[in-house]
Scaffold this motif. Structure first.
Motif, PDB file in Angstrom:
ATOM      1  N   UNK A  79      14.307   8.241  -0.894  1.00  0.00           N
ATOM      2  CA  UNK A  79      15.527   8.435  -0.098  1.00  0.00           C
ATOM      3  C   UNK A  79      16.592   7.376  -0.367  1.00  0.00           C
ATOM      4  N   UNK A  80      16.337   6.497  -1.322  1.00  0.00           N
ATOM      5  CA  UNK A  80      17.346   5.523  -1.716  1.00  0.00           C
ATOM      6  C   UNK A  80      17.358   4.237  -0.911  1.00  0.00           C
ATOM      7  N   UNK A  81      16.360   4.011  -0.069  1.00  0.00           N
ATOM      8  CA  UNK A  81      16.283   2.746   0.674  1.00  0.00           C
ATOM      9  C   UNK A  81      15.718   1.630  -0.194  1.00  0.00           C
ATOM     10  N   UNK A  82      15.025   2.003  -1.236  1.00  0.00           N
ATOM     11  CA  UNK A  82      14.421   1.039  -2.159  1.00  0.00           C
ATOM     12  C   UNK A  82      14.875   1.393  -3.567  1.00  0.00           C
ATOM     13  N   UNK A  83      15.028   0.410  -4.411  1.00  0.00           N
ATOM     14  CA  UNK A  83      15.487   0.682  -5.780  1.00  0.00           C
ATOM     15  C   UNK A  83      14.411   1.379  -6.609  1.00  0.00           C
ATOM     16  N   UNK A  84      14.847   2.134  -7.584  1.00  0.00           N
ATOM     17  CA  UNK A  84      13.933   2.778  -8.530  1.00  0.00           C
ATOM     18  C   UNK A  84      13.868   1.875  -9.764  1.00  0.00           C
ATOM     19  N   UNK A  85      13.188   0.721  -9.591  1.00  0.00           N
ATOM     20  CA  UNK A  85      13.114  -0.246 -10.677  1.00  0.00           C
ATOM     21  C   UNK A  85      11.674  -0.751 -10.837  1.00  0.00           C
ATOM     22  N   UNK A  86      11.488  -1.646 -11.781  1.00  0.00           N
ATOM     23  CA  UNK A  86      10.147  -2.158 -12.084  1.00  0.00           C
ATOM     24  C   UNK A  86       9.559  -2.945 -10.916  1.00  0.00           C
ATOM     25  N   UNK A  87      10.367  -3.711 -10.220  1.00  0.00           N
ATOM     26  CA  UNK A  87       9.873  -4.484  -9.070  1.00  0.00           C
ATOM     27  C   UNK A  87       9.290  -3.552  -8.022  1.00  0.00           C
ATOM     28  N   UNK A  88      10.025  -2.499  -7.692  1.00  0.00           N
ATOM     29  CA  UNK A  88       9.543  -1.554  -6.682  1.00  0.00           C
ATOM     30  C   UNK A  88       8.345  -0.776  -7.211  1.00  0.00           C
ATOM     31  N   UNK A  89       8.333  -0.456  -8.479  1.00  0.00           N
ATOM     32  CA  UNK A  89       7.179   0.243  -9.059  1.00  0.00           C
ATOM     33  C   UNK A  89       5.913  -0.602  -8.921  1.00  0.00           C
ATOM     34  N   UNK A  90       6.045  -1.913  -9.133  1.00  0.00           N
ATOM     35  CA  UNK A  90       4.888  -2.809  -8.970  1.00  0.00           C
ATOM     36  C   UNK A  90       4.431  -2.867  -7.520  1.00  0.00           C
ATOM     37  N   UNK A  91       5.369  -2.908  -6.585  1.00  0.00           N
ATOM     38  CA  UNK A  91       5.039  -2.916  -5.160  1.00  0.00           C
ATOM     39  C   UNK A  91       4.319  -1.631  -4.785  1.00  0.00           C
ATOM     40  N   UNK A  92       4.832  -0.508  -5.252  1.00  0.00           N
ATOM     41  CA  UNK A  92       4.204   0.788  -4.974  1.00  0.00           C
ATOM     42  C   UNK A  92       2.799   0.835  -5.564  1.00  0.00           C
ATOM     43  N   UNK A  93       2.641   0.339  -6.779  1.00  0.00           N
ATOM     44  CA  UNK A  93       1.315   0.324  -7.406  1.00  0.00           C
ATOM     45  C   UNK A  93       0.350  -0.552  -6.613  1.00  0.00           C
ATOM     46  N   UNK A  94       0.816  -1.721  -6.178  1.00  0.00           N
ATOM     47  CA  UNK A  94      -0.048  -2.621  -5.413  1.00  0.00           C
ATOM     48  C   UNK A  94      -0.467  -2.000  -4.089  1.00  0.00           C
ATOM     49  N   UNK A  95       0.482  -1.432  -3.351  1.00  0.00           N
ATOM     50  CA  UNK A  95       0.108  -0.817  -2.076  1.00  0.00           C
ATOM     51  C   UNK A  95      -0.809   0.372  -2.311  1.00  0.00           C
ATOM     52  N   UNK A  96      -0.564   1.108  -3.375  1.00  0.00           N
ATOM     53  CA  UNK A  96      -1.438   2.234  -3.705  1.00  0.00           C
ATOM     54  C   UNK A  96      -2.866   1.801  -3.948  1.00  0.00           C
ATOM     55  N   UNK A  97      -3.041   0.647  -4.603  1.00  0.00           N
ATOM     56  CA  UNK A  97      -4.399   0.138  -4.841  1.00  0.00           C
ATOM     57  C   UNK A  97      -5.090  -0.217  -3.526  1.00  0.00           C
ATOM     58  N   UNK A  98      -4.361  -0.836  -2.612  1.00  0.00           N
ATOM     59  CA  UNK A  98      -4.942  -1.176  -1.306  1.00  0.00           C
ATOM     60  C   UNK A  98      -5.345   0.085  -0.544  1.00  0.00           C
TER      61      UNK A  98
END
Length: 146
Positions: free
Chosen positions: A119-138
């Motif tokens: 929805x555009x509240x977070x950037x579509x960049x590598x930093x956010x991709x890493x955050x998403x990957x980390x939370x996904x692992x948890x």
């Protein structure tokens, strides 16, 4: 109002949707899910029972429904930085435990990180991709232990 995305084109992975079924009573399921998420690296920032509230306030006659507000502090801190603080509007990451029938509970979760990016509240960049990957692992660790 026109939606910025077509929800019919989204699938469960797009929003990080996870479901599991537990064959146990509701109170035991709440305890089990709480312990499992804590063991996977989440803290429980808040928790409440919408069903109890609604049953009390408006005699809603809802089946047991409980929300755990899970949060991994290190990831939350990174997400706030990555979104100029905006992601806090979606905190904490909710995990729902709802009774689908006596002795059977559904555990449901969606990724606020993925939704924020959609929805555009977070950037579509590598930093956010890493955050998403980390939370996904948890979340994957927690769900694998339910």
């Amino acid at each position: 109002m026109t939606l910025p995305i077509d929800p019919t084109e989204l699938d469960a992975e797009d929003i990080g949707e996870k479901r599991a079924t537990l064959d146990m009573d509701h109170e035991a399921a709440v305890e089990h899910v709480r312990e499992t998420f804590v063991d996977a690296g989440f803290g429980i920032a808040t928790e409440f029972s919408p069903s109890e509230l609604l049953n009390e306030k408006i005699d809603a006659d809802r089946d047991p429904y409980y929300v755990l507000g899970a949060c991994n502090p290190a990831v939350a801190d990174r997400a706030l930085d990555a979104t100029d603080g905006r992601l806090g509007g979606l905190f904490p990451c909710n995990v729902v435990i709802r009774e689908v029938e006596p002795g059977r509970q559904e555990v449901y979760h969606v990724s606020i990180m993925r939704i924020a990016r959609l929805v555009g509240m977070a950037p579509d960049d590598e930093t956010m991709a890493e955050i998403i990957a980390d939370t996904g692992e948890y979340v994957e660790e927690a769900y694998s232990n339910l």
